[in-house]
Design a protein around this motif. Structure first.
Motif, PDB file in Angstrom:
ATOM      1  N   ALA A  64       0.828  -1.192   0.000  1.00  0.00           N
ATOM      2  CA  ALA A  64       0.000   0.000   0.000  1.00  0.00           C
ATOM      3  C   ALA A  64       0.872   1.255   0.000  1.00  0.00           C
ATOM      4  O   ALA A  64       2.030   1.237   0.403  1.00  0.00           O
ATOM      5  CB  ALA A  64      -0.903   0.008   1.218  1.00  0.00           C
ATOM      6  N   HIS A  65       0.284   2.350  -0.464  1.00  0.00           N
ATOM      7  CA  HIS A  65       0.950   3.639  -0.446  1.00  0.00           C
ATOM      8  C   HIS A  65       0.718   4.273   0.918  1.00  0.00           C
ATOM      9  O   HIS A  65      -0.412   4.559   1.291  1.00  0.00           O
ATOM     10  CB  HIS A  65       0.391   4.533  -1.554  1.00  0.00           C
ATOM     11  CG  HIS A  65       1.005   5.886  -1.589  1.00  0.00           C
ATOM     12  ND1 HIS A  65       2.252   6.125  -2.119  1.00  0.00           N
ATOM     13  CD2 HIS A  65       0.554   7.085  -1.119  1.00  0.00           C
ATOM     14  CE1 HIS A  65       2.538   7.407  -2.003  1.00  0.00           C
ATOM     15  NE2 HIS A  65       1.527   8.012  -1.393  1.00  0.00           N
ATOM     16  N   LEU A  66       1.788   4.470   1.681  1.00  0.00           N
ATOM     17  CA  LEU A  66       1.672   5.033   3.010  1.00  0.00           C
ATOM     18  C   LEU A  66       2.385   6.369   3.085  1.00  0.00           C
ATOM     19  O   LEU A  66       3.459   6.549   2.502  1.00  0.00           O
ATOM     20  CB  LEU A  66       2.275   4.090   4.053  1.00  0.00           C
ATOM     21  CG  LEU A  66       1.609   2.719   4.219  1.00  0.00           C
ATOM     22  CD1 LEU A  66       2.362   1.888   5.236  1.00  0.00           C
ATOM     23  CD2 LEU A  66       0.156   2.877   4.636  1.00  0.00           C
ATOM     24  N   THR A  67       1.783   7.305   3.814  1.00  0.00           N
ATOM     25  CA  THR A  67       2.399   8.598   4.055  1.00  0.00           C
ATOM     26  C   THR A  67       2.341   8.899   5.543  1.00  0.00           C
ATOM     27  O   THR A  67       1.731   8.163   6.312  1.00  0.00           O
ATOM     28  CB  THR A  67       1.667   9.708   3.277  1.00  0.00           C
ATOM     29  OG1 THR A  67       0.305   9.784   3.739  1.00  0.00           O
ATOM     30  CG2 THR A  67       1.669   9.427   1.775  1.00  0.00           C
ATOM     31  N   GLY A  68       2.959   9.987   5.929  1.00  0.00           N
ATOM     32  CA  GLY A  68       2.956  10.375   7.328  1.00  0.00           C
ATOM     33  C   GLY A  68       4.295  10.113   7.988  1.00  0.00           C
ATOM     34  O   GLY A  68       5.305   9.840   7.331  1.00  0.00           O
ATOM     35  N   THR A  69       4.307  10.198   9.304  1.00  0.00           N
ATOM     36  CA  THR A  69       5.530  10.047  10.093  1.00  0.00           C
ATOM     37  C   THR A  69       5.334   8.982  11.166  1.00  0.00           C
ATOM     38  O   THR A  69       4.279   8.898  11.774  1.00  0.00           O
ATOM     39  CB  THR A  69       5.901  11.380  10.773  1.00  0.00           C
ATOM     40  OG1 THR A  69       6.110  12.378   9.763  1.00  0.00           O
ATOM     41  CG2 THR A  69       7.171  11.239  11.610  1.00  0.00           C
ATOM     42  N   VAL A  70       6.361   8.172  11.363  1.00  0.00           N
ATOM     43  CA  VAL A  70       6.367   7.204  12.459  1.00  0.00           C
ATOM     44  C   VAL A  70       7.654   7.416  13.252  1.00  0.00           C
ATOM     45  O   VAL A  70       8.750   7.384  12.689  1.00  0.00           O
ATOM     46  CB  VAL A  70       6.308   5.755  11.954  1.00  0.00           C
ATOM     47  CG1 VAL A  70       6.388   4.782  13.130  1.00  0.00           C
ATOM     48  CG2 VAL A  70       5.029   5.510  11.164  1.00  0.00           C
ATOM     49  N   ARG A  71       7.501   7.650  14.559  1.00  0.00           N
ATOM     50  CA  ARG A  71       8.664   7.847  15.416  1.00  0.00           C
ATOM     51  C   ARG A  71       8.910   6.590  16.237  1.00  0.00           C
ATOM     52  O   ARG A  71       8.011   6.079  16.888  1.00  0.00           O
ATOM     53  CB  ARG A  71       8.466   9.041  16.343  1.00  0.00           C
ATOM     54  CG  ARG A  71       9.646   9.270  17.294  1.00  0.00           C
ATOM     55  CD  ARG A  71       9.445  10.495  18.155  1.00  0.00           C
ATOM     56  NE  ARG A  71       9.470  11.707  17.339  1.00  0.00           N
ATOM     57  CZ  ARG A  71       9.265  12.919  17.834  1.00  0.00           C
ATOM     58  NH1 ARG A  71       8.987  13.073  19.120  1.00  0.00           N
ATOM     59  NH2 ARG A  71       9.305  13.973  17.039  1.00  0.00           N
ATOM     60  N   ILE A  72      10.157   6.123  16.180  1.00  0.00           N
ATOM     61  CA  ILE A  72      10.572   4.942  16.931  1.00  0.00           C
ATOM     62  C   ILE A  72      11.514   5.387  18.042  1.00  0.00           C
ATOM     63  O   ILE A  72      12.525   6.051  17.788  1.00  0.00           O
ATOM     64  CB  ILE A  72      11.314   3.935  16.025  1.00  0.00           C
ATOM     65  CG1 ILE A  72      10.489   3.619  14.777  1.00  0.00           C
ATOM     66  CG2 ILE A  72      11.649   2.662  16.792  1.00  0.00           C
ATOM     67  CD1 ILE A  72      11.305   2.971  13.666  1.00  0.00           C
ATOM     68  N   GLY A  73      11.201   5.020  19.269  1.00  0.00           N
ATOM     69  CA  GLY A  73      12.102   5.253  20.386  1.00  0.00           C
ATOM     70  C   GLY A  73      12.797   3.945  20.733  1.00  0.00           C
ATOM     71  O   GLY A  73      12.142   2.915  20.888  1.00  0.00           O
ATOM     72  N   ALA A  74      14.117   3.954  20.832  1.00  0.00           N
ATOM     73  CA  ALA A  74      14.862   2.708  21.057  1.00  0.00           C
ATOM     74  C   ALA A  74      16.089   2.965  21.916  1.00  0.00           C
ATOM     75  O   ALA A  74      16.648   4.067  21.900  1.00  0.00           O
ATOM     76  CB  ALA A  74      15.281   2.087  19.715  1.00  0.00           C
ATOM     77  N   PRO A  75      16.550   1.956  22.663  1.00  0.00           N
ATOM     78  CA  PRO A  75      17.814   2.091  23.388  1.00  0.00           C
ATOM     79  C   PRO A  75      18.939   2.420  22.420  1.00  0.00           C
ATOM     80  O   PRO A  75      18.903   2.018  21.247  1.00  0.00           O
ATOM     81  CB  PRO A  75      18.003   0.705  24.022  1.00  0.00           C
ATOM     82  CG  PRO A  75      16.635   0.122  24.096  1.00  0.00           C
ATOM     83  CD  PRO A  75      15.920   0.640  22.889  1.00  0.00           C
ATOM     84  N   ASP A  76      19.943   3.134  22.908  1.00  0.00           N
ATOM     85  CA  ASP A  76      20.993   3.618  22.019  1.00  0.00           C
ATOM     86  C   ASP A  76      21.725   2.507  21.268  1.00  0.00           C
ATOM     87  O   ASP A  76      21.987   2.641  20.067  1.00  0.00           O
ATOM     88  CB  ASP A  76      21.996   4.493  22.778  1.00  0.00           C
ATOM     89  CG  ASP A  76      22.379   3.915  24.144  1.00  0.00           C
ATOM     90  OD1 ASP A  76      21.872   2.844  24.507  1.00  0.00           O
ATOM     91  OD2 ASP A  76      23.183   4.550  24.856  1.00  0.00           O
ATOM     92  N   GLY A  77      22.026   1.400  21.940  1.00  0.00           N
ATOM     93  CA  GLY A  77      22.744   0.325  21.258  1.00  0.00           C
ATOM     94  C   GLY A  77      21.917  -0.327  20.167  1.00  0.00           C
ATOM     95  O   GLY A  77      22.358  -0.464  19.022  1.00  0.00           O
ATOM     96  N   PHE A  78      20.697  -0.734  20.493  1.00  0.00           N
ATOM     97  CA  PHE A  78      19.821  -1.378  19.519  1.00  0.00           C
ATOM     98  C   PHE A  78      19.474  -0.409  18.396  1.00  0.00           C
ATOM     99  O   PHE A  78      19.519  -0.770  17.213  1.00  0.00           O
ATOM    100  CB  PHE A  78      18.552  -1.872  20.207  1.00  0.00           C
ATOM    101  CG  PHE A  78      17.570  -2.535  19.282  1.00  0.00           C
ATOM    102  CD1 PHE A  78      17.678  -3.881  18.977  1.00  0.00           C
ATOM    103  CD2 PHE A  78      16.528  -1.816  18.708  1.00  0.00           C
ATOM    104  CE1 PHE A  78      16.782  -4.503  18.116  1.00  0.00           C
ATOM    105  CE2 PHE A  78      15.620  -2.418  17.850  1.00  0.00           C
ATOM    106  CZ  PHE A  78      15.750  -3.766  17.551  1.00  0.00           C
ATOM    107  N   GLY A  79      19.121   0.822  18.757  1.00  0.00           N
ATOM    108  CA  GLY A  79      18.695   1.777  17.750  1.00  0.00           C
ATOM    109  C   GLY A  79      19.806   2.174  16.799  1.00  0.00           C
ATOM    110  O   GLY A  79      19.612   2.218  15.584  1.00  0.00           O
ATOM    111  N   THR A  80      20.989   2.455  17.346  1.00  0.00           N
ATOM    112  CA  THR A  80      22.099   2.928  16.523  1.00  0.00           C
ATOM    113  C   THR A  80      22.806   1.803  15.793  1.00  0.00           C
ATOM    114  O   THR A  80      23.072   1.894  14.588  1.00  0.00           O
ATOM    115  CB  THR A  80      23.117   3.686  17.407  1.00  0.00           C
ATOM    116  OG1 THR A  80      22.453   4.788  18.036  1.00  0.00           O
ATOM    117  CG2 THR A  80      24.280   4.204  16.584  1.00  0.00           C
ATOM    118  N   HIS A  81      23.121   0.742  16.531  1.00  0.00           N
ATOM    119  CA  HIS A  81      23.968  -0.313  15.970  1.00  0.00           C
ATOM    120  C   HIS A  81      23.184  -1.292  15.100  1.00  0.00           C
ATOM    121  O   HIS A  81      23.666  -1.713  14.049  1.00  0.00           O
ATOM    122  CB  HIS A  81      24.665  -1.069  17.102  1.00  0.00           C
ATOM    123  CG  HIS A  81      25.837  -1.885  16.654  1.00  0.00           C
ATOM    124  ND1 HIS A  81      27.114  -1.375  16.570  1.00  0.00           N
ATOM    125  CD2 HIS A  81      25.931  -3.178  16.260  1.00  0.00           C
ATOM    126  CE1 HIS A  81      27.931  -2.314  16.148  1.00  0.00           C
ATOM    127  NE2 HIS A  81      27.243  -3.426  15.954  1.00  0.00           N
TER     128      HIS A  81
END
Length: 303
Positions: A94-111
């Protein structure tokens, strides 16, 4: 009451969402592939039919009114239903628009997560992804994030959680440090060494308090509330650190220490607010994260 002179064109709700998500009429027009007068005309028509003002027209852009917020929420629900049926019946993306914000621990999110979101961006090029990778708790109720990766399930709140993966941690140090430090044959040798760890009073969750589990006789000489800082200090040869194996395993600049006797197990949970978990854009991101972690499950708890 809605204007009964003409039936509501449900497609008009797309124009409301486009303005909400892009912020301006011109950006909404570009997103929808129409001219800006068409966007204004469709919104004006919907306002007449609903007998409600949906936007305050300001110099800074269109701002949702209270009625507009209710209509936008309904429009997102309709969009999600359409997307679900489209995927179910046609199997198409499907065609999706908008914004999704993900909050994650620094190691999991960055690495782990950040480099793997590229494929998702290719699947949904009009969806904006925000990744907040930092050591903190995220309030889904306050809309600090749409999706949160957590080390534990919250004890209260209207939150839906599902275990993402178990992950193991172990002791690691740089070969340069080990070459000049006393030999390590057992846990009894650890107190003679320099450790890297968290600042205890800044721990945002007790699951990160690793060192007492390794030995009550050791304490960190270099401390940071940021796991990436600990990781880099360990690579530089400061000392020994407890690091997730999905970050440290296979890193030539790090050597495992006592892997057979020192192992810590933790969990990652994916959390969403119950009111927004079924929105198409949020569900698409959550499912992608689930699938990506599942494919690389061995990375989190290697043999």
């Amino acid at each position: 009451m809605p204007d009964q002179a003409s039936e509501i064109d449900w497609d008009d709700f797309r124009f409301v969402l486009a303005i909400v998500r892009s912020g301006t009429v011109s950006a909404a027009a570009k997103q929808l592939g129409v001219d800006h007068t068409t966007v204004i005309r469709r919104v004006d028509r919907l306002e007449r039919q609903l007998s409600a003002k949906l936007f305050d027209r300001r110099k800074t852009g269109y701002q949702l009114t209270e009625s507009g917020h209710r209509v936008a929420t309904s429009a997102e629900a309709m969009e999600s239903t359409i997307v679900a049926n489209q995927d179910l019946i046609g199997g198409s993306k499907a065609h999706l628009t908008g914004t999704v914000r993900i909050g994650a621990p620094d190691g999991f999110g960055t690495h782990f997560l950040a480099p793997r979101l590229v494929k998702f961006a290719d699947l949904y090029p009009d969806l904006d992804i925000q990744l907040v990778a930092t050591a903190r708790l995220f309030s889904l109720s306050k809309r600090e994030a749409d999706i949160a990766i957590s080390l534990a399930l919250p004890k209260e709140g209207h939150i839906v959680g599902r275990k993402l993966v178990d992950y193991s941690l172990g002791l690691y140090a740089a070969p340069a440090y080990l070459a000049r430090a006393p030999e390590i044959k057992s846990r009894d040798d650890l107190p003679a060494h320099r450790f890297v760890g968290y600042i205890e009073e800044l721990l945002y969750t007790p699951e990160l308090d690793y060192l007492p589990q390794v030995s009550p006789k050791i304490a960190a000489r270099f401390r940071s509330g940021n796991l990436i800082a600990q990781y880099n200090a360990t690579l530089a040869g400061f000392g020994i650190a407890v690091l997730p194996r999905f970050m440290a395993a296979g890193q030539p600049g790090l050597q495992p220490i006592l892997p057979d006797s020192v192992s810590i197990l933790r969990n990652f949970w994916l959390l969403m607010h119950a009111d927004s978990k079924d929105l198409a854009r949020i569900r698409a991101v959550a499912e992608y994260i689930y699938a990506t972690v599942e494919r690389e499950r061995a990375l989190f708890n290697p043999p």
